[in-house]
Write a protein that holds these residues in place. Structure first.
Motif, mmCIF file in Angstrom:
data_model
loop_
_atom_site.group_PDB
_atom_site.id
_atom_site.type_symbol
_atom_site.label_atom_id
_atom_site.label_comp_id
_atom_site.label_asym_id
_atom_site.label_seq_id
_atom_site.Cartn_x
_atom_site.Cartn_y
_atom_site.Cartn_z
ATOM 1 N N PHE A 1 0.797 -1.227 0.000
ATOM 2 C CA PHE A 1 0.000 0.000 0.000
ATOM 3 C C PHE A 1 0.834 1.284 0.000
ATOM 4 O O PHE A 1 0.276 2.382 -0.022
ATOM 5 N N ARG A 2 2.130 1.180 0.020
ATOM 6 C CA ARG A 2 2.951 2.378 0.235
ATOM 7 C C ARG A 2 2.870 3.359 -0.926
ATOM 8 O O ARG A 2 2.880 4.572 -0.718
ATOM 9 N N LYS A 3 2.781 2.874 -2.142
ATOM 10 C CA LYS A 3 2.657 3.789 -3.288
ATOM 11 C C LYS A 3 1.231 4.288 -3.443
ATOM 12 O O LYS A 3 0.984 5.479 -3.589
ATOM 13 N N ILE A 4 0.286 3.364 -3.415
ATOM 14 C CA ILE A 4 -1.098 3.740 -3.689
ATOM 15 C C ILE A 4 -1.642 4.674 -2.611
ATOM 16 O O ILE A 4 -2.511 5.514 -2.876
ATOM 17 N N SER A 5 -1.115 4.595 -1.402
ATOM 18 C CA SER A 5 -1.599 5.452 -0.330
ATOM 19 C C SER A 5 -1.320 6.927 -0.600
ATOM 20 O O SER A 5 -1.961 7.807 -0.032
ATOM 21 N N GLY B 1 11.405 7.068 2.906
ATOM 22 C CA GLY B 1 11.855 6.882 1.537
ATOM 23 C C GLY B 1 13.348 7.109 1.468
ATOM 24 O O GLY B 1 14.086 6.798 2.414
ATOM 25 N N ASP B 2 13.794 7.673 0.373
ATOM 26 C CA ASP B 2 15.238 7.884 0.198
ATOM 27 C C ASP B 2 15.761 8.992 1.104
ATOM 28 O O ASP B 2 16.926 8.954 1.519
ATOM 29 N N ASP B 3 14.913 9.974 1.398
ATOM 30 C CA ASP B 3 15.353 11.107 2.200
ATOM 31 C C ASP B 3 15.028 10.843 3.673
ATOM 32 O O ASP B 3 13.947 11.146 4.158
ATOM 33 N N LYS B 4 16.000 10.262 4.385
ATOM 34 C CA LYS B 4 15.777 9.900 5.792
ATOM 35 C C LYS B 4 15.597 11.140 6.667
ATOM 36 O O LYS B 4 14.841 11.135 7.643
ATOM 37 N N SER B 5 16.290 12.220 6.317
ATOM 38 C CA SER B 5 16.167 13.445 7.102
ATOM 39 C C SER B 5 14.753 14.009 7.002
ATOM 40 O O SER B 5 14.172 14.441 8.004
ATOM 41 N N ALA B 6 14.178 14.005 5.792
ATOM 42 C CA ALA B 6 12.806 14.491 5.616
ATOM 43 C C ALA B 6 11.824 13.612 6.381
ATOM 44 O O ALA B 6 10.837 14.102 6.945
ATOM 45 N N PHE B 7 12.094 12.317 6.421
ATOM 46 C CA PHE B 7 11.238 11.394 7.166
ATOM 47 C C PHE B 7 11.231 11.739 8.650
ATOM 48 O O PHE B 7 10.170 11.799 9.282
ATOM 49 N N LEU B 8 12.396 11.981 9.195
ATOM 50 C CA LEU B 8 12.480 12.310 10.619
ATOM 51 C C LEU B 8 11.814 13.647 10.915
ATOM 52 O O LEU B 8 11.092 13.790 11.914
ATOM 53 N N ARG B 9 12.036 14.638 10.048
ATOM 54 C CA ARG B 9 11.401 15.943 10.267
ATOM 55 C C ARG B 9 9.883 15.833 10.162
ATOM 56 O O ARG B 9 9.150 16.484 10.908
ATOM 57 N N GLY B 10 9.403 15.024 9.218
ATOM 58 C CA GLY B 10 7.964 14.851 9.064
ATOM 59 C C GLY B 10 7.331 14.142 10.249
ATOM 60 O O GLY B 10 6.124 14.284 10.493
ATOM 61 N N ASN B 11 8.141 13.376 10.969
ATOM 62 C CA ASN B 11 7.657 12.685 12.164
ATOM 63 C C ASN B 11 8.229 13.334 13.419
ATOM 64 O O ASN B 11 8.654 12.652 14.365
ATOM 65 N N ASN B 12 8.247 14.656 13.398
ATOM 66 C CA ASN B 12 8.742 15.384 14.561
ATOM 67 C C ASN B 12 7.835 15.147 15.764
ATOM 68 O O ASN B 12 6.673 14.742 15.626
#
Length: 540
Positions: A313-317, A345-356
């Protein structure tokens, strides 16, 4: 004319009617008898639906108001929903919206693949896959020659192309995938491609529903005692006032920074790595339940499992109205619910910031999690009203019965602020963020109403969200398009919160008793819940 006694079995007749025309809703609600069906969309569909509405209204008309609160609320919900469905079928039919078709077609399949439907009902899945080519071709036939808001068509194309890709590839990642799915999935994918390609040549149309329809939604569906113009007046005053409050709150935190800068800085406060992110969801949920225990009794008897989203479901979501927390099927809830966390995804830093920390705490662990929607949905299943147990079900495009929204979204937004009463749960900058959330909800009332009164175009609404209300740029378009398709669906957040605050001010008992009593009514218009509380002598 002699009044007749209300018959509680009319709820069964009402649901039979609803599921006949909305079988995907039935799957989401936990009714399995419609799993093989897609919604009818032939030339006779609306006439048949209107005939069914008339028959049900005839059975409900002139019936005595029931003595039992649950029956009383069921009767009101049916009358309100039937009036709404009738108005929509006659003046704003879903069958004229290409995004309705793409959403129903997509979630007809996805609803059967979600954890709440495990194990997969394979017969229903294959039957729906096989029926999709005919359904989507009928949709194109039905839409041919109509004027349609361009943004609706664009959304439908995106959803159809994404679903075609899902059926060709990622469905194979599902834990229960079987070879027998391959051929019908491939044929369905081709049908989605053909549907997307066929969505062209339409004249553009104004999405505004008009004041009469919006007034019906507000007064008959949501049960409000005021209409669109008064809603704009109240929301504008609140939006302006909260803008000033944000400035003053920021000054007290750090005079050298604006409130926008302080809130932007919250993204830098986050877990250290991927595994710490999902653990933070669980930890903040536990703390919210613990610290909020004197404010609301959370649902400890029904599980909430935070887990990484399934690979299939990761893409379709990313392309559909795909919720990380979806209300459990009220008619078949099982032992617990799944809360999906999107992996990096590829940008681990963006992932962490998005899950602040601030976002996880306010939106995931409070608004949707343990003390928010999760507890609300668990308590609703014990409501005396049968419809209140399922009215707030998340379906392909939104809530099953729109009238439940002031309670559903009102509670989840209200409980964010409620945890400010738990000492130490939030820090001052997180409280500043909550004030921004509240201001954005007031802004959404303005967009919802002004868009449908014709005061603003879609582009003007998008500019307001982006430039004045502080919505994230990547969210603006989808938010406004959804507003345009569902009149009265975005105003219910702020108006719901304000309604709960008013009831609490009038409540005669203690805080815990108020919140637990409020949740016990389930998924009903907040205004009607207030009337029931008044009737029970619980309000001043």
């Amino acid at each position: 004319m002699t009044e007749r006694r209300y018959d509680p079995s009319l709820v069964d007749a009402f649901l039979k009617h609803h599921w006949t025309f909305r079988p995907v809703d039935a799957t989401f609600m936990g009714d399995k008898t419609h799993d093989a069906l897609l919604p009818p969309c032939g030339p006779e569909t609306l006439a048949e639906e209107l005939a069914g509405i008339a028959a049900l209204e005839g059975q409900l008309a002139d019936t005595l108001e029931p003595e039992a609160p649950g029956d009383r609320l069921d009767r009101r919900m049916m009358l309100g929903e039937l009036a709404f469905q009738k108005a929509a079928a006659e003046g704003r039919p879903r069958l004229a919206n290409p995004a309705w078709y793409s959403g129903e077609a997509a979630f007809a399949i996805i609803s059967l693949l979600l954890p709440q439907s495990a194990p997969v009902r394979r017969g229903g899945l294959i039957a729906r896959l096989n029926a999709l080519p005919t359904f989507l071709q009928s949709a194109l036939d039905r839409l041919n020659g109509q004027a349609i808001p361009e943004s609706w068509t664009a959304r439908a194309r995106r959803e159809a192309w994404a679903m075609a890709e899902f059926l060709r590839s990622d469905i194979r990642l599902h834990d229960e995938f079987a070879d027998e799915w391959t051929l019908p999935a491939t044929m369905a994918a081709e049908a989605f491609d053909a549907f997307a390609s066929g969505l062209s040549g339409f004249a553009d149309a104004d999405p505004a529903c008009g004041e009469e329809h919006l007034t019906l939604v507000m007064k008959t569906v949501h049960g409000l005692d005021f209409g669109p113009r008064k809603a704009v007046e109240r929301a504008q005053e609140a939006f302006d006032r909260m803008g000033d409050e944000l400035v003053e709150m920021a000054r007290r935190i750090d005079p050298a920074k604006s409130w926008q800068e302080l809130i932007a800085g919250l993204v830098d406060r986050h877990p250290v790595d991927q595994q710490s992110v999902i653990q933070s969801y669980r930890d903040h949920d536990l703390v919210a339940r613990r610290d909020g225990a004197m404010l609301v009794t959370s649902a400890e008897d029904y599980g909430l499992d935070y887990r990484w989203m399934s690979p299939c479901f990761r893409k379709i979501s990313q392309s559909l109205y795909f919720l990380f927390y979806r209300s459990p099927p009220g008619l078949n809830p099982g032992e617990g619910s799944v809360y999906w966390v999107t992996p990096p995804g590829d940008d681990k830093s963006a992932f962490l910031r998005g899950n602040n920390t601030a976002t996880v705490k306010t939106i995931h662990s409070v608004h949707h999690g343990g003390v928010g929607h999760h507890t609300q949905n668990a308590r609703a299943r014990a409501a005396s009203s049968r419809l209140a147990r399922i009215a707030g079900t998340d379906c392909a495009l939104g809530l099953a019965f729109l009238g439940s929204g002031t309670m559903i979204e009102g509670w989840a937004c209200y409980v964010e602020d409620l945890l400010m009463e738990a000492p130490g749960f939030y820090d001052p900058t997180e409280i500043l963020l909550l004030k921004q959330y509240e201001r954005r909800n007031a802004a959404s009332v303005l967009v919802d109403v002004k868009l449908h009164l014709g005061d603003w175009t879609i582009k003007e609404a998008m500019a307001f969200y982006r430039d004045e209300a502080g919505f994230a740029a990547q969210r603006v378009e989808s938010e406004v398009v959804r507003n345009s398709m569902l009149p009265g669906s975005r105003l219910m957040y702020w108006i719901g919160v304000e309604g709960i605050k008013d009831l609490r001010r009038r409540w005669k008992g203690d805080t815990l008793g108020f919140h637990d009593t409020l949740l016990s009514y389930g998924h009903m218009p907040l205004a009607w819940i207030g009337e029931e509380m008044q009737r029970a002598g619980q309000l001043k």
